[in-house]
Design a protein around this motif. Structure first.
Motif, PDB file in Angstrom:
ATOM      1  N   GLY A  34       7.816 -50.893  20.607  1.00  0.00           N
ATOM      2  CA  GLY A  34       6.360 -50.845  20.592  1.00  0.00           C
ATOM      3  C   GLY A  34       5.882 -49.721  19.702  1.00  0.00           C
ATOM      4  N   ASN A  35       4.600 -49.706  19.431  1.00  0.00           N
ATOM      5  CA  ASN A  35       4.018 -48.694  18.567  1.00  0.00           C
ATOM      6  C   ASN A  35       3.874 -47.361  19.299  1.00  0.00           C
ATOM      7  OD1 ASN A  35       3.772 -50.450  16.351  1.00  0.00           O
ATOM      8  ND2 ASN A  35       1.852 -51.271  17.141  1.00  0.00           N
ATOM      9  N   PRO A  36       3.649 -46.271  18.589  1.00  0.00           N
ATOM     10  CA  PRO A  36       3.502 -44.958  19.239  1.00  0.00           C
ATOM     11  C   PRO A  36       2.341 -44.933  20.223  1.00  0.00           C
ATOM     12  CG  PRO A  36       3.822 -44.702  16.872  1.00  0.00           C
ATOM     13  CD  PRO A  36       3.611 -46.169  17.115  1.00  0.00           C
ATOM     14  N   GLY A  37       2.477 -44.106  21.258  1.00  0.00           N
ATOM     15  CA  GLY A  37       1.386 -43.900  22.212  1.00  0.00           C
ATOM     16  C   GLY A  37       1.158 -45.014  23.194  1.00  0.00           C
ATOM     17  N   TYR A  55       8.908 -54.802  25.855  1.00  0.00           N
ATOM     18  CA  TYR A  55       7.952 -54.640  24.756  1.00  0.00           C
ATOM     19  C   TYR A  55       6.656 -54.001  25.260  1.00  0.00           C
ATOM     20  CZ  TYR A  55       4.647 -55.647  21.055  1.00  0.00           C
ATOM     21  OH  TYR A  55       3.684 -55.523  20.085  1.00  0.00           O
ATOM     22  N   PHE A  56       6.214 -52.967  24.574  1.00  0.00           N
ATOM     23  CA  PHE A  56       4.985 -52.252  24.903  1.00  0.00           C
ATOM     24  C   PHE A  56       3.913 -52.638  23.877  1.00  0.00           C
ATOM     25  CE2 PHE A  56       8.251 -50.011  27.024  1.00  0.00           C
ATOM     26  CZ  PHE A  56       7.701 -49.234  28.029  1.00  0.00           C
ATOM     27  N   PRO A 112       9.020 -52.293  16.824  1.00  0.00           N
ATOM     28  CA  PRO A 112       9.778 -53.524  17.108  1.00  0.00           C
ATOM     29  C   PRO A 112      10.674 -53.989  15.961  1.00  0.00           C
ATOM     30  CG  PRO A 112       7.537 -53.719  17.925  1.00  0.00           C
ATOM     31  CD  PRO A 112       7.591 -52.442  17.148  1.00  0.00           C
ATOM     32  N   ASP A 113      10.128 -54.096  14.742  1.00  0.00           N
ATOM     33  CA  ASP A 113      10.929 -54.619  13.633  1.00  0.00           C
ATOM     34  C   ASP A 113      12.077 -53.681  13.270  1.00  0.00           C
ATOM     35  OD1 ASP A 113       9.043 -52.770  12.862  1.00  0.00           O
ATOM     36  OD2 ASP A 113       8.641 -53.674  10.909  1.00  0.00           O
ATOM     37  N   LEU A 114      11.823 -52.382  13.286  1.00  0.00           N
ATOM     38  CA  LEU A 114      12.856 -51.420  12.925  1.00  0.00           C
ATOM     39  C   LEU A 114      13.941 -51.324  14.002  1.00  0.00           C
ATOM     40  CD1 LEU A 114      10.687 -48.555  11.379  1.00  0.00           C
ATOM     41  CD2 LEU A 114      12.067 -50.266  10.188  1.00  0.00           C
ATOM     42  N   ARG A 122      -0.044 -49.060  11.419  1.00  0.00           N
ATOM     43  CA  ARG A 122       1.152 -48.479  12.041  1.00  0.00           C
ATOM     44  C   ARG A 122       0.914 -47.059  12.534  1.00  0.00           C
ATOM     45  NH1 ARG A 122       7.131 -49.349   9.777  1.00  0.00           N
ATOM     46  NH2 ARG A 122       6.717 -51.296  10.856  1.00  0.00           N
ATOM     47  N   ASN A 123      -0.081 -46.381  11.979  1.00  0.00           N
ATOM     48  CA  ASN A 123      -0.363 -44.999  12.370  1.00  0.00           C
ATOM     49  C   ASN A 123      -1.306 -44.898  13.567  1.00  0.00           C
ATOM     50  OD1 ASN A 123       1.195 -43.865  10.231  1.00  0.00           O
ATOM     51  ND2 ASN A 123      -0.472 -44.320   8.807  1.00  0.00           N
ATOM     52  N   PHE A 124      -1.759 -46.025  14.086  1.00  0.00           N
ATOM     53  CA  PHE A 124      -2.654 -46.021  15.245  1.00  0.00           C
ATOM     54  C   PHE A 124      -1.938 -45.402  16.435  1.00  0.00           C
ATOM     55  CE2 PHE A 124      -4.570 -48.461  18.899  1.00  0.00           C
ATOM     56  CZ  PHE A 124      -5.789 -47.825  18.862  1.00  0.00           C
TER      57      PHE A 124
END
Length: 474
Positions: free
Chosen positions: A258-261, A384-385, A362-364, A429-431
């Motif tokens: 998942g993305n940061p945060g 998954y977040f 996720p992709d990385l 991606r920086n969100f």
């Protein structure tokens, strides 16, 4: 099959409550709606239907499952008759999973009436009934050799539905992690609230309290379901081990993608405590690390750093953030692969008292797992977040306010929703997700400080309230 003593005691305890309601010995008249049966008989039928619901998850009833129903609910059912009964009672599917049984509604109503009449909230009947559903489900899933993900997931969904109902309906504070009654503990603000939070943290929490804390987190609906299913599966495995039934090996190492945060570290920390309470881990602590804490600058240094981390994490969880960074550069001067190799060996050597969670985009993370065959085989469970939606970001902002001794004026709410909607719609991606909300809160209290600075007649209410001026961006 012999009746499990713990389950028998739990059932008898709930049935005694049913009898007390039917006899009106509490001064409360609570009759199950839509039936002429006594509450005890009605609850027993509901529990039997619940067992049938679990049986229907894999589309086939076994002899052990029907024997379970006979022994616990005094109803003789042949395996061939089970599908017909499931159709007759309209058991299974989204309708059953979203319908609160009348027995639970009766118990919640009784608990609320008791509170209104006596002020008592120390023993909640609805929590006892919830515990019975939980216990019956686990014993039922452990009664044969066919327990699978479908049955475990079905039990998780049903218990989550009951928990949500109790949280929303019960008036007594503290039930199943529910919110306190409006106006309760009004003095618990500012430093006092922080002190209470610290005291709660110091006190060892039960498994039920930890699961309630997980359930209280903003958003993360699918994450909560996945973690609950994992916990239920481990509890069923434990029961099967105690009964000398076959237990399939399983890896407890996880991938948090998942993305940061999005709450990955928070959930990992809770999971470490949950596993400790369940006896899966001996200590239940969390060790956080990223590439910089694992990879050295010369040959041999990386293996030493990773081994030290493994030693620190023994008995708990090693949480590796941005784990993909260990394998993105495979040049001759990069020692990321050495870190992965040492990690895999440590996981194998200490598999009985060490869990590793790898986290990242996720992709990385898919690329990371494909970089080494040993990774894909050990990390086979993904959670998954998803990104927080605008309404959840507002809830995170307000939750941060409350924990810090602040509150928002009414006009702030709509502005916050509009602001976070714009942030969400243009996110990349920086969100920062939850950190976005917390960072915005910090800016708001700075604006409030600038607004109030220099005044001599500031009231407590003004110090605690963030206005539209404080949240509005220039």
């Amino acid at each position: 099959m012999s009746v499990n003593n713990a389950l028998k005691k739990a059932m008898n305890s709930v049935y005694q409550m049913c009898d007390a309601l039917d006899k009106n010995s509490m001064g409360i008249k609570c009759v199950c709606p839509g039936t002429s049966l006594a509450t005890r008989d009605y609850v027993r039928i509901e529990m039997m239907k619940y067992a049938m619901y679990l049986s229907s998850a894999d589309k086939e009833a076994t002899l052990q499952e029907t024997q379970f129903i006979k022994e616990y609910f005094e109803r003789v059912v042949a395996p061939a008759d089970m599908p017909g009964l499931i159709r007759k009672y309209q058991i299974g599917g989204p309708v059953y999973e979203s319908t609160v049984p009348n027995g639970m509604r009766t118990f919640v109503r009784a608990d609320n009436q008791i509170y209104q009449q006596t002020g008592r909230n120390d023993t909640l009947m609805c929590e006892s009934l919830y515990g019975l559903y939980d216990r019956v489900g686990k014993e039922f899933l452990a009664c044969d050799d066919r327990v699978g993900e479908e049955e475990t997931a079905g039990m998780t969904r049903y218990l989550a539905m009951l928990r949500k109902y109790i949280t929303e309906q019960i008036q007594s504070p503290g039930a199943m992690g529910g919110a306190a009654r409006p106006g309760a503990d009004k003095k618990a603000t500012g430093a006092n609230a922080a002190r209470k939070s610290d005291e709660k943290e110091e006190k060892e929490q039960t498994l039920e309290e930890l699961m309630a804390e997980l359930d209280s987190l903003v958003g993360l609906t699918e994450v909560k379901k996945d973690v609950s299913s994992l916990v239920n599966l481990l509890q069923i495995r434990k029961i099967r081990q105690e009964r000398n039934l076959t237990v399939m090996p399983m890896s407890l190492h996880l991938v948090f993608s998942g993305n940061p945060g999005t709450g990955k570290t928070t959930v990992a920390r809770l999971l470490s405590k949950i596993y400790q309470r369940m006896g899966v881990l001996s200590k239940g602590h969390l060790v956080e690390v990223d590439r910089a804490g694992m990879v050295g600058g010369y040959v041999g240094q990386t293996a030493i750093k990773v081994q030290e981390l493994l030693d620190r994490a023994m008995g708990g969880i090693l949480f590796i953030d941005e784990a993909y960074s260990l394998t993105v550069n495979k040049g001759p001067t990069d020692f990321g692969q050495e870190a992965v190799d040492t990690l895999l060996k440590g996981m194998e050597d200490h598999r009985d008292d060490l869990i590793v969670i790898v986290a990242g985009y996720p992709d990385l993370m898919e690329e990371f797992l494909d970089s080494n065959p040993g990774l894909r085989s050990r990390f086979n469970k993904f959670i998954y977040f998803s990104d927080y939606v605008p309404e959840e970001l507002v809830a995170i902002f307000k939750g941060t306010c409350s924990r810090s001794g602040y509150k928002c004026s009414e006009e702030c709410s709509q502005y916050l929703l509009d602001y976070f909607t714009k942030c969400y719609e243009k996110r990349d991606r920086n969100f920062a997700n939850g950190r976005e909300a917390r960072n915005f809160f910090e800016k708001a209290i700075v604006r409030q400080a600038n607004r109030l600075s220099g005044r001599k007649d500031i009231s407590d209410e003004e110090l605690m309230t963030l206005t539209i001026e404080d949240v509005k961006e220039e």
